[in-house]
Design a protein around this motif. Structure first.
Motif, PDB file in Angstrom:
ATOM      1  N   UNK A 126     -37.972 -30.904 -47.804  1.00 39.55           N
ATOM      2  CA  UNK A 126     -37.395 -31.353 -49.073  1.00 39.55           C
ATOM      3  C   UNK A 126     -38.387 -32.224 -49.846  1.00 39.55           C
ATOM      4  N   UNK A 127     -38.151 -32.251 -51.165  1.00 39.47           N
ATOM      5  CA  UNK A 127     -38.685 -33.307 -52.015  1.00 39.47           C
ATOM      6  C   UNK A 127     -37.523 -34.184 -52.447  1.00 39.47           C
ATOM      7  N   UNK A 174     -38.129 -35.399 -37.304  1.00 44.15           N
ATOM      8  CA  UNK A 174     -38.168 -35.529 -38.766  1.00 44.15           C
ATOM      9  C   UNK A 174     -39.369 -36.363 -39.188  1.00 44.15           C
ATOM     10  N   UNK A 175     -40.103 -35.814 -40.169  1.00 37.19           N
ATOM     11  CA  UNK A 175     -41.288 -36.481 -40.710  1.00 37.19           C
ATOM     12  C   UNK A 175     -40.999 -36.944 -42.131  1.00 37.19           C
ATOM     13  N   UNK A 176     -41.291 -38.213 -42.394  1.00 34.71           N
ATOM     14  CA  UNK A 176     -41.102 -38.787 -43.723  1.00 34.71           C
ATOM     15  C   UNK A 176     -42.477 -39.096 -44.294  1.00 34.71           C
ATOM     16  N   UNK A 187     -40.973 -38.292 -52.504  1.00 36.69           N
ATOM     17  CA  UNK A 187     -41.192 -38.325 -51.057  1.00 36.69           C
ATOM     18  C   UNK A 187     -40.965 -36.931 -50.472  1.00 36.69           C
ATOM     19  N   UNK A 188     -41.697 -36.601 -49.437  1.00 34.28           N
ATOM     20  CA  UNK A 188     -41.485 -35.356 -48.705  1.00 34.28           C
ATOM     21  C   UNK A 188     -40.861 -35.670 -47.355  1.00 34.28           C
ATOM     22  N   UNK A 229     -37.520 -27.253 -50.610  1.00 31.80           N
ATOM     23  CA  UNK A 229     -38.706 -26.469 -50.965  1.00 31.80           C
ATOM     24  C   UNK A 229     -39.259 -25.692 -49.779  1.00 31.80           C
ATOM     25  N   UNK A 230     -38.494 -25.613 -48.688  1.00 36.06           N
ATOM     26  CA  UNK A 230     -38.968 -24.831 -47.545  1.00 36.06           C
ATOM     27  C   UNK A 230     -38.699 -23.362 -47.811  1.00 36.06           C
TER      28      UNK A 230
END
Length: 522
Positions: A350-351, A374-376, A408-409, A437-438
């Motif tokens: 996501x954005x 999960x990566x921030x 943020x992604x 956006x995946x």
């Protein structure tokens, strides 16, 4: 022997069904290679915000690019507007829209904002005035539908619920099945009546009513965009504008998780819309309920922090969250509106936007066993105090995004998750679904003349054409390039060359039926 009865019987059987390929070249209309937030064509309606139009409106579009050299054109018919901006991969551009884009009143408008791009983009619209604001993710034209159901909360206010129906580049007729009396273009239409509206290309109709229009059904001849909300609604605090672009009934889901706000201790409201008789199981904290909901209605569910709400339905439902305002530290924030995504639409990347001047927050919903992945902003989210959602294998957590504008992604390599964003400031607030956006098709390698599409959230390869296998007395294929290929046992053409000329789906069918015919012949 070649002349045996079994062999002759197999030959007769094969003649009866042997395929003749009639070429009908067309791309499958359901093929897609990007999530429904990304697209090349959009229409945005800036609905009435407050009592009247004002020149100090702050209307904005946030345009994000996903490919290099992306040209985006923003236009409006009346008053005339046309501008072009450039975005590249990972870049977000803020575009100011003039206040004349606001639709004031209940009538037809020619001031929709049309956005076209040569590559896929995502789009967020912000409708802001000095003391009233909200925002919505815009959905591209290829995700529009022909049937929608309206939600317009009207608790504690004397102003107007409203919605807009907007057309794309062809005329269309829209039937509005009213659940409240409206005054449209100087004429009154009572509750229960059907209001027909004719829209020319890029036109929009805005309807307003002091009564609750929730449950109003929109049925259009061609796909349309529908925005819904309120001019300015108040409950516990001052009034605030509400806006959300709706998804068509065909895109509704059956399983939803609604987490509480990270800054609220009061009871908020969740609107559940139904298009047919639907049984909805819910769990709020430890409390479980089961209700059979009638069609064409919006049913209210309470959401009391710190509990989450879990909803499971046997038919598609629409779920919209209404935050009714409150206090956080020294801030008194006003209401906002936000669509809740169904669990099956969760994605891997996501954005998320943090807006300037707001206390911005994100809420993540993920499978409890997958939260560590999960990566921030390319960094592990870490141990942030995940809270389980009773009745599910999911958990949720809040994350502060600060008070400055930022993109943020947030991503997970293997497990889809949900993401919402919201922000508060004095007398204002907003709520947004994060932009997915995946693209599962990015990792899919399809063969020549095949296109990747998304089916139930997974990437599959489909053929770029469709043929018809029809019975024939001749043991031959007629190929797309005009060749006639003999497929009898004594065919002079080598089998690999024949196979190369036959579409895989039809070749597979031929092989299966041929084997079955020979097996039956003994």
């Amino acid at each position: 022997m070649d002349g045996s009865p079994g062999r002759r019987k197999a030959g007769v059987t094969l003649r009866g069904w042997t395929a003749v390929l009639w070429g009908v070249f067309y791309l499958l209309s359901v093929a897609a290679s990007a999530p429904h937030h990304l697209g090349k064509e959009f229409v945005v309606a800036f609905m009435q915000n407050g009592l009247q139009q004002s020149l100090n409106s702050d209307f904005k579009l946030l345009i994000r690019g996903y490919s290099p050299f992306t040209a985006v054109t923003i236009s409006m018919k009346k008053p005339g507007l046309r501008m072009t901006v450039q975005v590249t991969t990972g870049q977000t551009v803020l575009v100011k829209i003039p206040p004349q884009a606001e639709m004031v009143g209940s009538k037809i408008f020619d001031n929709t904002v049309v956005v076209r791009a040569n590559n896929a983009i995502s789009l967020v619209a912000i409708n802001e005035k000095p003391t009233s604001a909200d925002s919505t993710v815009a959905y591209p034209v290829d995700s529009w539908g022909t049937e929608y159901q309206i939600v317009t909360p009207n608790v504690g206010t004397d102003r107007y619920g409203e919605f807009v129906v907007a057309a794309w580049d062809e005329p269309t007729t829209v039937d509005v099945h009213l659940k409240a009396t409206v005054n449209y273009q100087g004429q009154s239409y009572p509750r229960g009546s059907v209001l027909p509206i004719k829209l020319e290309p890029f036109q929009a109709a805005q309807l307003q009513s002091p009564a609750d229009m929730s449950g109003t059904r929109i049925v259009a001849q061609k796909p349309v965009a529908v925005f819904t909300g309120h001019t300015c609604l108040a409950r516990f605090t001052q009034c605030d504008h509400l806006v959300e672009q709706l998804q068509p009934v065909s895109s509704w889901g059956t399983t939803f998780i609604v987490p509480p706000l990270p800054f609220d201790t009061q009871s908020d409201i969740v609107y559940v819309s139904t298009s047919q008789v639907t049984r909805v199981e819910s769990q709020h904290g430890a409390s479980k309920t089961s209700r059979e909901l009638r069609p064409g209605r919006s049913t209210l569910y309470g959401l009391q922090a710190p509990n989450s709400l879990y909803l499971s339905a046997n038919n598609g439902i629409q779920v919209i969250f209404f935050a009714d305002g409150g206090n956080k530290d020294s801030i008194t924030y006003d209401p906002f509106f936000m669509t809740i995504p169904d669990v099956s639409s969760y994605c891997h990347s996501y954005n998320i936007f943090a807006l300037e001047g707001y206390n911005n927050y994100a809420i993540l919903i993920a499978k409890t066993s997958e939260t560590a992945g999960i990566m921030f902003n390319k960094t592990p989210l870490g141990n942030v105090g995940w809270k389980p959602v009773p009745g599910t294998d999911y958990s949720w957590v809040r994350q502060s995004l600060g008070g400055q504008f930022a993109v943020h992604t947030v991503e997970h390599k293997t497990s889809p998750f949900g993401l919402l964003s919201m922000g508060i400031r004095e007398q204002k607030s907003y709520g947004l679904v994060a932009v997915c956006d995946s693209d599962p098709c990015r990792a899919m390698k399809c063969r020549t003349k095949e296109t990747c599409k998304i089916e139930k959230g997974e990437a599959v390869c489909v053929h770029d054409y469709m043929g018809t296998c029809m019975g024939s007395q001749s043991l031959q294929y007629h190929t797309f390039d005009g060749m006639t290929v003999d497929i009898r046992g004594a065919a002079p053409t080598p089998w690999p060359n024949i196979a190369a000329r036959i579409p895989p789906w039809c070749l597979s069918l031929w092989r299966r039926r041929r084997a079955k015919a020979i097996s039956r012949s003994g």
